[in-house]
Design a protein around this motif. Structure first.
Motif, short mmCIF file in Angstrom:
data_model
loop_
_atom_site.label_atom_id
_atom_site.label_comp_id
_atom_site.label_asym_id
_atom_site.label_seq_id
_atom_site.Cartn_x
_atom_site.Cartn_y
_atom_site.Cartn_z
N ARG A 107 -14.89 -11.67 -4.77
CA ARG A 107 -15.55 -11.71 -6.08
C ARG A 107 -16.86 -12.47 -5.92
N ALA A 108 -17.95 -11.81 -6.31
CA ALA A 108 -19.26 -12.45 -6.31
C ALA A 108 -19.53 -12.98 -7.72
N THR A 109 -20.13 -14.16 -7.80
CA THR A 109 -20.43 -14.79 -9.08
C THR A 109 -21.87 -15.29 -9.08
N VAL A 110 -22.59 -14.94 -10.14
CA VAL A 110 -23.98 -15.41 -10.31
C VAL A 110 -24.05 -16.14 -11.65
N THR A 111 -24.65 -17.33 -11.62
CA THR A 111 -24.91 -18.09 -12.83
C THR A 111 -26.41 -18.25 -12.96
N SER A 112 -26.92 -17.94 -14.15
CA SER A 112 -28.36 -18.04 -14.38
C SER A 112 -28.63 -18.74 -15.70
N GLU A 113 -29.81 -19.30 -15.78
CA GLU A 113 -30.27 -19.95 -17.00
C GLU A 113 -31.46 -19.15 -17.50
N ILE A 114 -31.45 -18.78 -18.77
CA ILE A 114 -32.49 -17.93 -19.34
C ILE A 114 -33.10 -18.67 -20.53
N THR A 115 -34.43 -18.60 -20.64
CA THR A 115 -35.13 -19.25 -21.75
C THR A 115 -36.15 -18.28 -22.33
N LEU A 116 -36.20 -18.19 -23.65
CA LEU A 116 -37.21 -17.42 -24.37
C LEU A 116 -38.04 -18.41 -25.17
N ARG A 117 -39.36 -18.42 -24.90
CA ARG A 117 -40.27 -19.37 -25.55
C ARG A 117 -41.41 -18.64 -26.24
N LYS A 118 -41.97 -19.29 -27.25
CA LYS A 118 -43.22 -18.81 -27.84
C LYS A 118 -44.33 -19.27 -26.91
N SER A 119 -45.23 -18.38 -26.56
CA SER A 119 -46.24 -18.74 -25.55
C SER A 119 -47.26 -19.73 -26.08
N GLY A 120 -47.63 -19.64 -27.33
CA GLY A 120 -48.65 -20.54 -27.87
C GLY A 120 -48.18 -21.98 -27.97
N THR A 121 -46.97 -22.19 -28.44
CA THR A 121 -46.47 -23.54 -28.70
C THR A 121 -45.49 -24.02 -27.64
N GLY A 122 -44.92 -23.10 -26.89
CA GLY A 122 -43.89 -23.48 -25.92
C GLY A 122 -42.53 -23.74 -26.56
N GLN A 123 -42.43 -23.49 -27.86
CA GLN A 123 -41.18 -23.71 -28.59
C GLN A 123 -40.10 -22.78 -28.05
N VAL A 124 -38.93 -23.35 -27.81
CA VAL A 124 -37.80 -22.57 -27.31
C VAL A 124 -37.19 -21.78 -28.47
N VAL A 125 -37.16 -20.46 -28.31
CA VAL A 125 -36.55 -19.58 -29.30
C VAL A 125 -35.07 -19.41 -29.00
N TRP A 126 -34.76 -19.25 -27.73
CA TRP A 126 -33.37 -19.12 -27.29
C TRP A 126 -33.25 -19.61 -25.85
N LYS A 127 -32.13 -20.27 -25.56
CA LYS A 127 -31.87 -20.73 -24.20
C LYS A 127 -30.37 -20.63 -23.97
N GLY A 128 -30.00 -20.14 -22.80
CA GLY A 128 -28.58 -20.02 -22.51
C GLY A 128 -28.29 -19.96 -21.03
N THR A 129 -27.08 -20.29 -20.68
CA THR A 129 -26.59 -20.17 -19.31
C THR A 129 -25.59 -19.03 -19.29
N LEU A 130 -25.86 -18.03 -18.46
CA LEU A 130 -25.04 -16.83 -18.39
C LEU A 130 -24.41 -16.71 -17.01
N THR A 131 -23.16 -16.31 -16.97
CA THR A 131 -22.45 -16.11 -15.71
C THR A 131 -21.80 -14.74 -15.73
N SER A 132 -21.86 -14.07 -14.60
CA SER A 132 -21.20 -12.78 -14.47
C SER A 132 -20.59 -12.64 -13.09
N THR A 133 -19.57 -11.80 -12.99
CA THR A 133 -18.88 -11.60 -11.72
C THR A 133 -18.71 -10.11 -11.43
N GLN A 134 -18.49 -9.80 -10.17
CA GLN A 134 -18.18 -8.44 -9.75
C GLN A 134 -17.36 -8.50 -8.48
N ASP A 135 -16.27 -7.75 -8.44
CA ASP A 135 -15.45 -7.68 -7.24
C ASP A 135 -16.00 -6.60 -6.31
#
Length: 172
Positions: A107-135
């Motif tokens: 089983r392979a597992t990848v964990t990533s952190e994703i961030t969506l920001r407004k470019s002008g202000t740098g304000q974080v619109v959404w941020k999350g840590t996502l993990t997925s697997t595949q055998d």
């Protein structure tokens, strides 16, 4: 006669359950497909894992996922929103064995952190840590084994890309 009535009631109840299951149409993506027409820039992800080039694979597949969605307006630079992230970890582990105690499947597992920001202000619109697997199957041939692992990584990245799209379309 009684059996027919029971079956009819069961059929009607199952149709009511399916009809009221809560599915709904998703809203357009905030990352560019929304009614306000914002543009989205996807930055190349960082790689904090020990697996080379996994960040490039994830970035490319996220871009592909967003491009195929109607209304998503991606730009190379200067987007009103910036999607960035990092691959935090990659690992494999044995998940099944043969009768003679050899690894049958990994089983392979990848964990990533994703961030969506407004470019002008740098304000974080959404941020999350996502993990997925595949055998993927264990192979005697090393080249075939590596190809199976690469295919598993691509499938994990596709799953993560779909999850990113879903988070961009949710009303968070």
């Amino acid at each position: 006669m009684k059996g027919k009535i029971v079956r009819l009631v069961a059929t009607v109840l199952s149709m009511l359950v399916v009809a009221g299951c809560g599915y709904h149409v998703m809203k357009p993506a905030r990352g560019g497909a929304g009614p306000d027409g914002k543009t989205l820039e996807v930055s190349i992800f960082a790689n904090r894992s020990f697996r080379p080039n996994i960040e490039a694979t994830l970035t490319d597949i996220i871009v592909d996922e967003l491009v195929k969605r109607e209304g998503t307006r991606l730009v190379e630079s200067g987007g009103e929103l910036i999607l960035s992230g990092a691959v935090l970890s990659y690992g494999t582990s044995a998940v099944s064995y043969t009768a003679i105690d050899e690894v049958k499947e990994y089983r392979a597992t990848v964990t990533s952190e994703i961030t969506l920001r407004k470019s002008g202000t740098g304000q974080v619109v959404w941020k999350g840590t996502l993990t997925s697997t595949q055998d993927f199957p264990a192979q005697d041939d090393l080249v075939v084994q590596q190809n199976s692992e690469e295919a598993a990584i691509r499938e994990i990245c596709r799953k993560l890309a779909r999850e990113v799209y879903i988070h961009l379309t949710e009303d968070f």
